[in-house]
Design a protein around this motif. Structure first.
Motif, mmCIF file in Angstrom:
data_model
loop_
_atom_site.group_PDB
_atom_site.id
_atom_site.type_symbol
_atom_site.label_atom_id
_atom_site.label_comp_id
_atom_site.label_asym_id
_atom_site.label_seq_id
_atom_site.Cartn_x
_atom_site.Cartn_y
_atom_site.Cartn_z
ATOM 1 N N PRO A 1 2.362 10.921 14.806
ATOM 2 C CA PRO A 1 3.326 10.038 15.658
ATOM 3 C C PRO A 1 3.324 8.628 15.114
ATOM 4 N N ALA A 2 2.368 7.991 14.578
ATOM 5 C CA ALA A 2 2.484 6.660 14.237
ATOM 6 C C ALA A 2 3.342 6.722 12.889
ATOM 7 N N ASN B 1 -4.071 3.374 21.957
ATOM 8 C CA ASN B 1 -2.812 2.937 21.282
ATOM 9 C C ASN B 1 -1.651 4.063 21.491
ATOM 10 N N GLY B 2 -1.734 4.846 22.226
ATOM 11 C CA GLY B 2 -0.885 5.996 22.452
ATOM 12 C C GLY B 2 -0.938 6.751 21.067
ATOM 13 N N GLY B 3 -2.195 7.090 20.755
ATOM 14 C CA GLY B 3 -2.462 7.804 19.539
ATOM 15 C C GLY B 3 -1.815 7.429 18.043
ATOM 16 N N TYR B 4 -1.557 6.384 18.356
ATOM 17 C CA TYR B 4 -1.249 5.524 17.062
ATOM 18 C C TYR B 4 -2.325 4.984 16.236
ATOM 19 N N VAL B 5 -2.979 6.071 15.442
ATOM 20 C CA VAL B 5 -4.210 5.488 14.857
ATOM 21 C C VAL B 5 -4.120 5.826 13.464
ATOM 22 N N ALA B 6 -5.077 5.292 12.805
ATOM 23 C CA ALA B 6 -4.949 5.313 11.101
ATOM 24 C C ALA B 6 -6.418 5.486 10.644
ATOM 25 N N ALA B 7 -6.430 5.877 9.317
ATOM 26 C CA ALA B 7 -7.513 5.935 8.532
ATOM 27 C C ALA B 7 -7.287 5.036 7.249
ATOM 28 N N ALA B 8 -8.468 4.451 6.666
ATOM 29 C CA ALA B 8 -7.838 3.675 5.537
ATOM 30 C C ALA B 8 -9.080 3.762 4.646
ATOM 31 N N ALA C 1 1.045 -1.190 -0.031
ATOM 32 C CA ALA C 1 0.143 0.007 0.170
ATOM 33 C C ALA C 1 0.979 1.178 0.027
ATOM 34 N N ARG C 2 0.095 2.432 -0.048
ATOM 35 C CA ARG C 2 0.841 3.557 -0.073
ATOM 36 C C ARG C 2 0.234 4.215 1.415
ATOM 37 N N ALA C 3 1.344 4.940 2.100
ATOM 38 C CA ALA C 3 0.895 5.625 3.425
ATOM 39 C C ALA C 3 1.280 6.911 3.419
ATOM 40 N N GLY C 4 0.598 7.744 4.074
ATOM 41 C CA GLY C 4 0.775 8.972 4.181
ATOM 42 C C GLY C 4 0.473 9.582 5.758
ATOM 43 N N TYR C 5 0.428 10.698 6.172
ATOM 44 C CA TYR C 5 -0.020 11.045 7.343
ATOM 45 C C TYR C 5 -0.762 12.437 7.627
ATOM 46 N N LEU C 6 -1.254 12.435 8.692
ATOM 47 C CA LEU C 6 -2.085 13.805 8.630
ATOM 48 C C LEU C 6 -1.393 14.495 10.095
ATOM 49 N N SER C 7 -1.140 15.578 10.205
ATOM 50 C CA SER C 7 -0.605 16.263 11.318
ATOM 51 C C SER C 7 -1.559 16.732 12.231
ATOM 52 N N SER C 8 -2.699 16.870 11.818
ATOM 53 C CA SER C 8 -3.722 17.481 12.767
ATOM 54 C C SER C 8 -4.169 16.170 13.442
#
Ligand code: NAG
Ligand code: NAG
Length: 259
Positions: A113-114, A56-63, A30-37
């Motif tokens: 953070p993730a 999970n210590g703020g280690y969350v994701a959107a898919a 897959a390809r992954a990016g991040y959101l600062s906010s």
């Protein structure tokens, strides 16, 4: 020769067993990016609200929707590994799914953070500069330390008969596929329907006290999780979280562990 063959098969078996353990589930590119906010995640499609940021210590994701599966995957855990070995380490990062994001060429959007946790020591800046990276991910069992599977009674709930609950801290690697409630001591089970993501509801809730049972995917099949105690008294209140006193550790096979 017979002994030799069986030794060969023994090692062959070990090889299969260990590779199955190493991979566990299906590994997807897959390809992954991040959101600062982080506030984006607190408005996540799964409906966890600001609570998501504490998972999970703020280690969350959107898919994207394929992974999100209409919200069935809310609360599922994934190991995500960036494939740029100059910048990232090989362990990757464990994230919990809390949101839908149709992406823009990325299947996964991680919280900052993730995303940064995938970087090797001293390489966070380089990773940040890339912004998006090739990754591989697989579903893994969720672990919440000593937390039990819990339900939060949602604000929409209205006595006497409308009850909406959200599942929290679902361990293992399973999907909840059915939920029933009944008055304690009664065998008259009332099924609940999935509203969205981890939220289930019924317009026919008994007054209580209530007991609950669920069906979760397990192995190639399903299994009952019975909570043999009162989970909600007649005095349940919205916004409260109730510990079910059980945890799920089952793994649903995704068909990859033996191939
Ligand atoms: C998709 O990415 C491009 C390039 O980064 C950007 O210009 C565009 O606004 C993005 N579209 C959406 C819907 O986010
Ligand atoms: C989880 O459930 C067990 C068994 O009902 C209980 O003893 C324990 O206190 C619960 N854990 C937490 C953190 O509440």
């Amino acid at each position: 020769m017979v002994a030799g063959d069986s030794i060969f098969f023994f090692f062959f078996f070990l090889l299969i067993a260990s590779s199955a353990m190493a991979s566990g589930g299906c590994v997807h590119p897959a390809r992954a990016g991040y959101l600062s906010s982080l506030s984006v995640f607190s408005a996540g499609a799964c409906g966890y609200g600001p609570m998501a940021l504490g998972f999970n210590g703020g280690y969350v994701a959107a898919a994207t929707s394929t992974l999100y599966r209409g919200g069935v995957a809310c609360g599922a855990c994934f190991q995500v590994r960036c494939k740029n070995m100059k910048i990232c380490h090989s362990e990757g990062v464990k994230v919990i799914l809390t949101d839908l994001n149709e992406g823009n060429g990325t299947e996964l959007i991680l919280s900052r953070p993730a995303f940064m946790a995938m970087a090797q020591h001293g390489m966070a800046k380089e990773l940040k500069k890339l912004g998006t990276v090739d990754v591989e991910y697989m579903r893994i069992p969720c672990e919440f330390g000593n937390k039990n599977l819990s339900i939060r009674v949602e604000e929409q709930s209205q006595k006497p008969n409308y009850l909406a609950i959200k599942f929290l801290y679902q361990g293992g690697q399973t999907d909840i596929v059915a939920v029933d409630i009944a008055e304690v001591g009664s065998a008259h089970w009332q099924s609940m329907s999935r509203v969205k993501g981890p939220m289930w509801s019924t317009y026919r809730a008994p007054a209580g006290p209530l007991q609950i049972r669920l069906v979760v995917t397990s192995g190639y099949d399903g299994k009952w999780v019975w909570v043999r105690k009162e989970i909600l008294s007649v005095h349940w209140t919205t916004g409260s979280v109730y510990d079910l006193g059980v945890q799920i550790s089952d793994i649903a096979e995704d068909g990859c562990s033996s191939s």
